[in-house]
Design an enzyme around this catalytic site. Structure first.
Site, mmCIF file in Angstrom:
data_model
loop_
_atom_site.group_PDB
_atom_site.id
_atom_site.type_symbol
_atom_site.label_atom_id
_atom_site.label_comp_id
_atom_site.label_asym_id
_atom_site.label_seq_id
_atom_site.Cartn_x
_atom_site.Cartn_y
_atom_site.Cartn_z
ATOM 1 N N HIS A 1 0.853 -1.192 0.000
ATOM 2 C CA HIS A 1 0.000 0.000 0.000
ATOM 3 C C HIS A 1 0.883 1.233 0.000
ATOM 4 O O HIS A 1 1.861 1.298 0.734
ATOM 5 C CB HIS A 1 -0.892 0.007 1.253
ATOM 6 C CG HIS A 1 -1.759 1.221 1.338
ATOM 7 N ND1 HIS A 1 -2.924 1.341 0.619
ATOM 8 C CD2 HIS A 1 -1.607 2.389 2.016
ATOM 9 C CE1 HIS A 1 -3.465 2.516 0.871
ATOM 10 N NE2 HIS A 1 -2.692 3.171 1.710
ATOM 11 N N ASP B 1 -15.364 2.765 7.572
ATOM 12 C CA ASP B 1 -14.307 3.716 7.202
ATOM 13 C C ASP B 1 -14.777 4.643 6.090
ATOM 14 O O ASP B 1 -14.491 5.839 6.106
ATOM 15 C CB ASP B 1 -13.043 2.974 6.751
ATOM 16 C CG ASP B 1 -12.034 3.945 6.148
ATOM 17 O OD1 ASP B 1 -11.541 4.805 6.901
ATOM 18 O OD2 ASP B 1 -11.786 3.890 4.936
ATOM 19 N N ARG C 1 -14.881 12.953 7.817
ATOM 20 C CA ARG C 1 -13.614 13.614 8.179
ATOM 21 C C ARG C 1 -13.215 14.639 7.122
ATOM 22 O O ARG C 1 -12.706 15.712 7.433
ATOM 23 C CB ARG C 1 -12.508 12.568 8.343
ATOM 24 C CG ARG C 1 -12.643 11.749 9.613
ATOM 25 C CD ARG C 1 -11.722 10.538 9.583
ATOM 26 N NE ARG C 1 -10.345 10.897 9.389
ATOM 27 C CZ ARG C 1 -9.446 10.122 8.773
ATOM 28 N NH1 ARG C 1 -9.784 8.933 8.310
ATOM 29 N NH2 ARG C 1 -8.207 10.511 8.646
ATOM 30 N N SER D 1 -7.821 4.058 9.443
ATOM 31 C CA SER D 1 -8.552 4.074 8.180
ATOM 32 C C SER D 1 -7.845 3.198 7.138
ATOM 33 O O SER D 1 -8.449 2.316 6.522
ATOM 34 C CB SER D 1 -8.659 5.532 7.701
ATOM 35 O OG SER D 1 -9.031 5.607 6.359
ATOM 36 N N LYS E 1 -8.897 -1.183 5.892
ATOM 37 C CA LYS E 1 -9.110 -1.686 4.523
ATOM 38 C C LYS E 1 -8.077 -2.752 4.163
ATOM 39 O O LYS E 1 -8.389 -3.739 3.512
ATOM 40 C CB LYS E 1 -9.038 -0.512 3.534
ATOM 41 C CG LYS E 1 -10.255 0.407 3.652
ATOM 42 C CD LYS E 1 -10.109 1.675 2.852
ATOM 43 C CE LYS E 1 -9.168 2.644 3.502
ATOM 44 N NZ LYS E 1 -9.340 4.055 3.190
HETATM 45 N N1 URA Z 1 -6.066 7.349 3.117
HETATM 46 C C1 URA Z 1 -7.030 6.663 3.760
HETATM 47 O O1 URA Z 1 -7.482 5.630 3.280
HETATM 48 N N2 URA Z 1 -7.484 7.128 4.928
HETATM 49 C C2 URA Z 1 -7.015 8.260 5.496
HETATM 50 O O2 URA Z 1 -7.459 8.619 6.569
HETATM 51 C C3 URA Z 1 -6.023 8.973 4.811
HETATM 52 C C4 URA Z 1 -5.562 8.498 3.626
#
Ligand code: URA
Length: 436
Positions: free
Chosen positions: A84, A163, A170, A185, A189
């Site tokens: 990632h 999320d 957010r 967050s 995932k």
């Molecule tokens: N990418 C995400 O998936 N979540 C965040 O909070 C910031 C960047």
């Protein structure tokens, strides 16, 4: 009701830690619509000011991970590895790393996102191949990883829905910028995507989310800690994003650079990143391997053509035409190809990655809103990177566009992105730190 949301906000306002049970109530109540946005916003703002303990951050992540579908990769033999990136400009890393690692027999099962704002997404780039399917079924995803060691798919709608809802909130309540919230967050995932080992590329610099090395280190170690607690093998590599990665920015242009890289002709900075992340991914998959041996394997997979062939197979099994990989330049359809002249003699001091990303977006290569349709062919190819010498007659970049007005605007952006110096400039190292 088990708890009062008012009390949980009050608790966080007083900087006290919430229990696992309270966090589960909060996440599940908000996902189901039982807790209103205004209360969740107040809670998130309190987290921005007062933070969360490691335990709370972990429970917050787990609750979001379990809020929707979770991919079960256990039917695939071997250590399944994911990577990632926290997002950068010109970041075509997955396009090279996924087939490179897969060509060495390590299963790569990757869920990727689309681009929004000045950074591009892997899924958009792959759609430069006509016919390529990113919305493959779970069954196809699993069977491709089993048989060919590779699948890259767009996130399903129901992956960590908590999320998704919290992130959207957010975004409009100035509560993105909090390390426990960002870490939970991203990791919710990643954990729901099911891999056994996760390699995080945490970008640091002007073109990245994290502008500061100390903050980036904190984010990286928080994510590594969450992953470990969830029994995943973890590594985070902090990498420089003060200038765009490689030369190409824009969908098809980046795919072209990725293909060149798989053929052994990649840009120096980009290949340094590929070998560093690739080494860490191989070490996650096999702890008996040494870094030297891992790097040798990676280099051999490129020079032998094994990684390139795996990329062709990957394009084919997800619906594209593998011969497009051999003739990718035929897919580039830009009616304006314009050079950006140098207006200075000396050395390139800085290239504001974010500005280059915005130039590509203005040309139509990125999205300002989720609904925008991307022009695959537009973008920018840089000819000069930080530390390079520049003469008046040189072109610092070439712009690819399909609309004269946007090409003119992009030209100004690119000129603004560069700063020059009379004195020689040493570029920052690509790999800033590795956190294991
Ligand atoms: N990418 C995400 O998936 N979540 C965040 O909070 C910031 C960047």
């Amino acid at each position: 009701m088990k708890y009062q949301m008012y009390d949980l906000i009050e608790k966080k306002k007083r900087s006290e830690a919430l229990t696992k049970d309270e966090i589960e109530y909060l996440i599940s109540g908000y996902t189901k619509g039982e807790i209103p946005d205004y209360q969740m916003s107040a809670f998130l703002m309190a987290v921005c000011f007062n933070g969360m303990t490691d335990e709370e951050t972990y429970e917050f992540t787990m609750a979001m991970e379990h809020s929707g579908d979770e991919l079960d990769l256990s039917s695939i033999p071997g250590m399944k590895i994911d990577k990632h990136s926290t997002g950068g400009v010109g970041d075509k890393t997955t396009l090279v790393l996924a087939p490179l690692i897969a060509s060495l027999g390590v299963p790569v099962a990757k869920m990727s996102g689309r681009g929004l704002g000045h950074t591009g997404g892997t899924i958009d780039k792959l759609e430069a191949f006509p016919g390529f399917q990113t919305g493959i079924s779970e069954e196809t995803f699993l069977s491709n990883v089993k048989e060919h060691h590779i699948a890259v798919a767009g996130q399903t709608k129901n992956l960590a829905p908590a999320d998704k809802k919290i992130y959207a909130l957010r975004d409009i309540t100035a509560t993105v910028n909090s390390i426990p919230l960002i870490a939970s967050s991203i990791m919710s995932k990643k954990l729901a995507s099911g891999a056994d080992g996760i390699c995080l590329d945490v970008k640091v610099g002007s073109g990245a989310f994290m502008k500061d090395l100390e903050e980036a280190k904190k984010l990286a170690s928080t994510m590594v800690d969450i992953g470990r607690r969830a029994n995943r093998k973890m590594v985070a590599v902090l990498t420089n994003m003060d200038e765009p990665l490689g030369f190409a920015v824009g969908n098809t242009l980046e795919v072209m650079e990725a293909i060149d890289s798989l053929k052994g002709n990649g840009p120096k900075d980009f290949m340094e990143l590929i070998y560093a992340l690739g080494t860490e991914m191989l070490l996650l998959a096999d702890e008996d391997l040494t870094s030297e041996k891992a790097k040798e394997l990676l280099k051999d997979a490129i020079s032998s053509g094994k990684a390139y062939d795996t990329f062709k197979t990957f394009i084919e099994i997800q619906g594209g035409n593998p011969s497009d990989v051999d003739h990718i330049e035929d897919l580039l359809d830009a009616s304006f190809v314009v050079k950006v002249p140098a207006e200075f003699e000396g050395y390139v001091k800085e290239i504001q990655a974010e500005e280059v990303g915005r130039a590509s977006m203005i040309l139509g290569g990125g999205r300002a809103t989720k609904e925008d349709v991307i022009d695959m062919s537009v973008g920018v190819v840089l000819h000069k990177k930080v530390g390079d010498t520049v003469k008046k007659e040189d072109a610092i970049a070439t712009i690819y566009g399909n609309n004269k007005e946007s090409v003119d605007l992009a030209m100004e952006k690119i000129k603004d992105a560069y700063t020059f110096s009379k004195e020689a400039v040493t570029p920052k190292p690509m790999i800033l730190e590795i956190i294991k």
